[in-house]
Design an enzyme around this catalytic site. Structure first.
Site, PDB file in Angstrom:
ATOM      1  N   ASN A  21       5.494   1.153  -6.483  1.00  8.60           N
ATOM      2  CA  ASN A  21       5.175   3.057  -5.356  1.00  8.60           C
ATOM      3  C   ASN A  21       4.735   3.782  -5.871  1.00  8.60           C
ATOM      4  OD1 ASN A  21       4.298   3.263  -3.131  1.00  8.60           O
ATOM      5  ND2 ASN A  21       5.000   1.394  -2.193  1.00  8.60           N
ATOM      6  N   PHE A  28       2.503   7.169   1.368  1.00  6.76           N
ATOM      7  CA  PHE A  28       3.172   8.262   0.484  1.00  6.76           C
ATOM      8  C   PHE A  28       3.389   8.614  -0.565  1.00  6.76           C
ATOM      9  CE2 PHE A  28       5.213   3.624   1.808  1.00  6.76           C
ATOM     10  CZ  PHE A  28       5.906   4.005   2.973  1.00  6.76           C
ATOM     11  N   PRO A  65       1.184  -1.387  -0.054  1.00  6.04           N
ATOM     12  CA  PRO A  65       0.066  -0.168   0.296  1.00  6.04           C
ATOM     13  C   PRO A  65       1.033   1.349   0.305  1.00  6.04           C
ATOM     14  CG  PRO A  65      -0.722  -1.754   1.014  1.00  6.04           C
ATOM     15  CD  PRO A  65       0.242  -2.185   1.306  1.00  6.04           C
ATOM     16  N   CYS A  66       0.357   2.607  -0.446  1.00  8.06           N
ATOM     17  CA  CYS A  66       0.846   3.649  -1.072  1.00  8.06           C
ATOM     18  C   CYS A  66       0.293   4.702  -0.668  1.00  8.06           C
ATOM     19  CB  CYS A  66       1.787   3.719  -2.895  1.00  8.06           C
ATOM     20  SG  CYS A  66       0.159   4.247  -3.644  1.00  8.06           S
ATOM     21  N   THR A  67      -0.844   4.448   0.226  1.00  6.04           N
ATOM     22  CA  THR A  67      -1.681   5.845   0.625  1.00  6.04           C
ATOM     23  C   THR A  67      -1.146   7.181   1.001  1.00  6.04           C
ATOM     24  OG1 THR A  67      -3.689   4.230   0.599  1.00  6.04           O
ATOM     25  CG2 THR A  67      -3.421   6.626   1.781  1.00  6.04           C
TER      26      THR A  67
END
Length: 324
Positions: A121, A77, A73-75
């Site tokens: 990502n 970042f 998950p990248c939220t």
């Protein structure tokens, strides 16, 4: 006949990267994601793969494979999210447990013992906490014996009809005979041999006002702080996972710049791209999303890695291994 390379996939979503890997000639043997709707869509796309649903933190054993793929998950970042949250976001990056899911990828890496690893990502991962998160990941891969390379790639440069910039990390096991990996050169745009694929080419033949296929929430607030509409003869803006912030369809008049952080709609031909159009722009088959809710379709589509990128990224190692 050369043995097919095998791959284990974590944080697999609807299977975009994995489908691209399959097109490159890789056999996905095992995949995981926590979302129930992701499981259903993944099984529709790659029914032959063993899919283990649930939180990766609860999984104790991972199978051996030649490749480990992970799009954790990248939220936290995301540059967009950090712009919205300002200082609060920076303070909370280390407090958000989901920002540490890369540690589960490292745990799986120790068990899977692949020759190659691939991670995707958002670009903001590099700058988050002044590079602290990115450094932790790279050092973790190196400690397990991987030579690491990374690059920022724009999906539009590889034939995907959208401007979508993401970081890709490739790890190569140093103690094994592996490919001296080089990121693939662009095939489209100024650095490629073909022009970028446009919205007209991608979705020009689709219905202009498809019934119940696009999100009709009012346009206001953050949505109007920037331009959301690309023209027919351009690639789309990035397809995002939040239905509220999906780009506009190219029909009608362009948005008008008013002042910094303020844009206005013009005319009446303004709607968000439909989930079906988003799937096509993401290089995903729309058929696999027909059984889930509208907002969930947007989320799974926007979070996916375009399969075309998965394919071109895996092709160099497939070619190398097949030539041995």
């Amino acid at each position: 006949m050369a043995r097919k390379l095998t791959a284990v996939s974590l944080f697999s979503g609807c299977g975009g990267f994995d489908w691209g890997a399959k097109q490159a000639g890789v056999e996905i043997i095992w995949a995981n994601d926590i979302a129930h709707d992701a499981e259903n869509v993944y099984r529709a796309l790659l029914p032959e793969v063993e899919f283990a649903p649930g939180d990766v933190r609860s999984i104790k054993e991972f199978p051996k494979a030649d490749i480990l793929i992970g799009c954790y998950p990248c939220t936290g970042f995301s540059l967009g999210a950090r712009r919205r949250w300002h200082d609060l976001a920076e303070r909370n990056l280390r407090d958000n447990k989901n920002n540490f899911l890369y540690q589960e990828f490292l745990r799986a890496l120790r068990q899977v013992q692949p020759k190659y690893l691939f991670v995707e990502n958002v670009k903001g991962m590099i700058s988050a906490e002044e590079g602290w998160f990115f450094e932790k990941q790279i050092n973790g891969f190196r400690r397990q014996g991987y030579a690491v390379k990374w690059a920022a790639l724009n999906a539009a440069d590889y034939g995907v009809p959208q401007s979508r910039k993401r970081i890709f990390i490739v790890g190569i096991k140093t103690e094994k005979e592996c490919c001296d990996y080089v990121f693939p050169k662009p095939t489209h745009g100024p650095m490629g041999k073909k022009p970028h694929v446009t919205l007209r080419e991608a979705i020009g033949a689709l219905e202009r006002w498809p019934h119940e296929e696009y999100f009709e929430y009012p346009f206001h607030g953050h949505y109007l702080t920037r331009n959301r509409k690309r023209g027919w003869d351009e690639p789309s803006f990035t397809i995002v996972a939040d239905a509220h912030h999906v780009p506009l369809h190219p029909m009608g008049r362009p948005m008008k710049f008013i002042k910094k952080d303020k844009w206005a709609l013009q005319g009446r031909a303004n709607r968000r791209l439909s989930w079906r159009e988003c799937a096509v722009i993401q290089d995903l088959p729309p058929r696999i999303f027909t059984a889930i809710r509208l907002v969930d379709s947007y989320r799974l589509i926007g979070n996916a890695v375009p399969p075309a990128l998965g394919r071109v990224l895996l092709e160099p190692i497939v070619s190398f291994e097949n030539a041995k």
